[in-house]
Design a protein around this motif. Structure first.
Motif, PDB file in Angstrom:
ATOM      1  N   UNK A  67      -3.231  -7.728   2.396  1.00 21.30           N
ATOM      2  CA  UNK A  67      -3.287  -6.655   3.395  1.00 21.30           C
ATOM      3  C   UNK A  67      -2.550  -5.418   2.877  1.00 21.30           C
ATOM      4  N   UNK A  68      -1.378  -5.623   2.280  1.00 21.13           N
ATOM      5  CA  UNK A  68      -0.606  -4.507   1.707  1.00 21.13           C
ATOM      6  C   UNK A  68      -1.405  -3.838   0.592  1.00 21.13           C
ATOM      7  N   UNK A  69      -1.961  -4.650  -0.312  1.00 18.30           N
ATOM      8  CA  UNK A  69      -2.714  -4.109  -1.455  1.00 18.30           C
ATOM      9  C   UNK A  69      -3.940  -3.335  -0.980  1.00 18.30           C
ATOM     10  N   UNK A  70      -4.661  -3.882  -0.015  1.00 23.63           N
ATOM     11  CA  UNK A  70      -5.853  -3.190   0.503  1.00 23.63           C
ATOM     12  C   UNK A  70      -5.479  -1.854   1.138  1.00 23.63           C
ATOM     13  N   UNK A  71      -4.430  -1.850   1.946  1.00 27.89           N
ATOM     14  CA  UNK A  71      -3.994  -0.606   2.590  1.00 27.89           C
ATOM     15  C   UNK A  71      -3.546   0.410   1.538  1.00 27.89           C
ATOM     16  N   UNK A  72      -2.750  -0.055   0.570  1.00 28.80           N
ATOM     17  CA  UNK A  72      -2.250   0.857  -0.454  1.00 28.80           C
ATOM     18  C   UNK A  72      -3.375   1.394  -1.337  1.00 28.80           C
ATOM     19  N   UNK A  73      -4.363   0.569  -1.648  1.00 29.35           N
ATOM     20  CA  UNK A  73      -5.494   1.056  -2.442  1.00 29.35           C
ATOM     21  C   UNK A  73      -6.288   2.107  -1.676  1.00 29.35           C
ATOM     22  N   UNK A  74      -6.416   1.925  -0.390  1.00 27.92           N
ATOM     23  CA  UNK A  74      -7.091   2.921   0.438  1.00 27.92           C
ATOM     24  C   UNK A  74      -6.308   4.240   0.420  1.00 27.92           C
ATOM     25  N   UNK A  75      -4.991   4.148   0.532  1.00 21.08           N
ATOM     26  CA  UNK A  75      -4.150   5.347   0.457  1.00 21.08           C
ATOM     27  C   UNK A  75      -4.261   5.993  -0.925  1.00 21.08           C
ATOM     28  N   UNK A  76      -4.286   5.177  -1.963  1.00 26.68           N
ATOM     29  CA  UNK A  76      -4.437   5.695  -3.327  1.00 26.68           C
ATOM     30  C   UNK A  76      -5.732   6.477  -3.464  1.00 26.68           C
ATOM     31  N   UNK A  77      -6.799   5.975  -2.887  1.00 28.87           N
ATOM     32  CA  UNK A  77      -8.083   6.647  -3.022  1.00 28.87           C
ATOM     33  C   UNK A  77      -8.021   8.051  -2.418  1.00 28.87           C
ATOM     34  N   UNK A  78      -7.389   8.177  -1.261  1.00 29.10           N
ATOM     35  CA  UNK A  78      -7.245   9.495  -0.629  1.00 29.10           C
ATOM     36  C   UNK A  78      -6.368  10.409  -1.489  1.00 29.10           C
ATOM     37  N   UNK A  79      -5.309   9.849  -2.053  1.00 26.57           N
ATOM     38  CA  UNK A  79      -4.416  10.628  -2.925  1.00 26.57           C
ATOM     39  C   UNK A  79      -5.163  11.057  -4.186  1.00 26.57           C
ATOM     40  N   UNK A 110       3.106   7.659   1.580  1.00 25.92           N
ATOM     41  CA  UNK A 110       2.784   6.437   0.832  1.00 25.92           C
ATOM     42  C   UNK A 110       4.025   5.904   0.105  1.00 25.92           C
ATOM     43  N   UNK A 111       4.757   6.786  -0.573  1.00 22.59           N
ATOM     44  CA  UNK A 111       5.943   6.362  -1.323  1.00 22.59           C
ATOM     45  C   UNK A 111       6.998   5.790  -0.403  1.00 22.59           C
ATOM     46  N   UNK A 112       7.191   6.417   0.738  1.00 24.02           N
ATOM     47  CA  UNK A 112       8.190   5.943   1.697  1.00 24.02           C
ATOM     48  C   UNK A 112       7.849   4.533   2.185  1.00 24.02           C
ATOM     49  N   UNK A 113       6.591   4.314   2.509  1.00 26.37           N
ATOM     50  CA  UNK A 113       6.141   3.004   2.971  1.00 26.37           C
ATOM     51  C   UNK A 113       6.343   1.948   1.877  1.00 26.37           C
ATOM     52  N   UNK A 114       6.021   2.318   0.651  1.00 31.22           N
ATOM     53  CA  UNK A 114       6.221   1.389  -0.469  1.00 31.22           C
ATOM     54  C   UNK A 114       7.693   1.017  -0.631  1.00 31.22           C
ATOM     55  N   UNK A 116      10.251   1.377   1.480  1.00 29.90           N
ATOM     56  CA  UNK A 116      10.934   0.818   2.652  1.00 29.90           C
ATOM     57  C   UNK A 116      10.429  -0.581   3.026  1.00 29.90           C
ATOM     58  N   UNK A 117       9.167  -0.860   2.783  1.00 31.05           N
ATOM     59  CA  UNK A 117       8.606  -2.132   3.252  1.00 31.05           C
ATOM     60  C   UNK A 117       7.951  -2.963   2.148  1.00 31.05           C
ATOM     61  N   UNK A 118       7.005  -2.371   1.434  1.00 31.82           N
ATOM     62  CA  UNK A 118       6.179  -3.144   0.509  1.00 31.82           C
ATOM     63  C   UNK A 118       6.975  -3.721  -0.662  1.00 31.82           C
ATOM     64  N   UNK A 119       7.693  -2.857  -1.367  1.00 33.55           N
ATOM     65  CA  UNK A 119       8.425  -3.317  -2.553  1.00 33.55           C
ATOM     66  C   UNK A 119       9.577  -4.265  -2.213  1.00 33.55           C
ATOM     67  N   UNK A 120      10.342  -4.019  -1.148  1.00 32.63           N
ATOM     68  CA  UNK A 120      11.369  -5.005  -0.788  1.00 32.63           C
ATOM     69  C   UNK A 120      10.768  -6.386  -0.475  1.00 32.63           C
ATOM     70  N   UNK A 121       9.601  -6.411   0.165  1.00 32.70           N
ATOM     71  CA  UNK A 121       8.950  -7.698   0.443  1.00 32.70           C
ATOM     72  C   UNK A 121       8.583  -8.410  -0.853  1.00 32.70           C
TER      73      UNK A 121
END
Length: 190
Positions: A67-79, A110-114, A116-121
């Motif tokens: 779920x994290x990877x899918x969301x982040x890839x979607x954000x990457x595409x917009x970026x 995107x960086x903040x989310x990564x 604060x949440x994604x990378x610590x997990x």
């Protein structure tokens, strides 16, 4: 040796630093140099995350990681779409700063989310050696990746990997013709 969170956070700080250098450049030539540095760093960072970090999310965190990877890839595409536009603009034109601002707003979220949440997990699920190994792999692979944005290229292995390795030499040849800052200035770690 650094953990994966340390390495990605360092890249994130560099991107913010380069963004500020573009905005505060005293002239268009200097802005172009920092624009090239920003694009070079961000393009490589995005693809390295997609090839190294996102598969690790899925492997280590299971369904939550997917779920994290899918969301982040979607954000990457917009970026990437915004980065492609920005990399084609000339410093001093009417769209240059608004394009950069729009890009950095999406990127900052995107960086903040990564961080604060994604990378610590991810890091909390890895032992220290595995995190360091993943970080080393992330750093190594960036030297083989494209230095310009290609938002229409495939992003999932194996085709994403192949497309990146095909595009990289062409981008690197183009880099020889682009102007970059005379010195790479590291952002303050304070």
């Amino acid at each position: 040796m650094s953990t994966i969170t340390d390495v990605l956070s360092k890249d994130h700080r560099e991107l913010v630093h380069y963004y500020k250098r573009v905005l505060n450049a005293p002239d268009n030539d200097t802005a172009t140099c920092w624009q090239n540095q920003f694009v070079w760093t961000l393009a490589r960072h995005l693809v390295a995350e997609e090839l190294v970090v996102y598969p690790a999310f899925e492997k280590i965190l299971g369904e939550r990681g997917r779920i994290i990877a899918d969301r982040d890839q979607s954000e990457h595409q917009a970026i990437k779409q915004k980065l492609q536009i920005f990399q084609g603009l000339k410093a001093g034109t009417m769209d240059f700063v608004p394009s950069l601002e729009s890009l950095i707003n999406d990127l900052a979220e995107h960086l903040n989310e990564e961080e604060m949440a994604d990378l610590p997990a991810l890091d909390s699920s890895l032992n220290n050696e595995d995190s360091k190994s993943l970080a080393a792999y992330f750093c190594r692979i960036k030297s083989f990746l494209p230095s310009r944005c290609h938002p229409t290229a495939p992003i999932n292995p194996p085709f994403g990997t192949i497309a990146s390795f095909i595009a990289a030499p062409f981008d690197q040849l183009g880099d020889l013709l682009r102007r970059y800052p005379d010195e790479r200035v590291e952002p303050s770690t304070k």
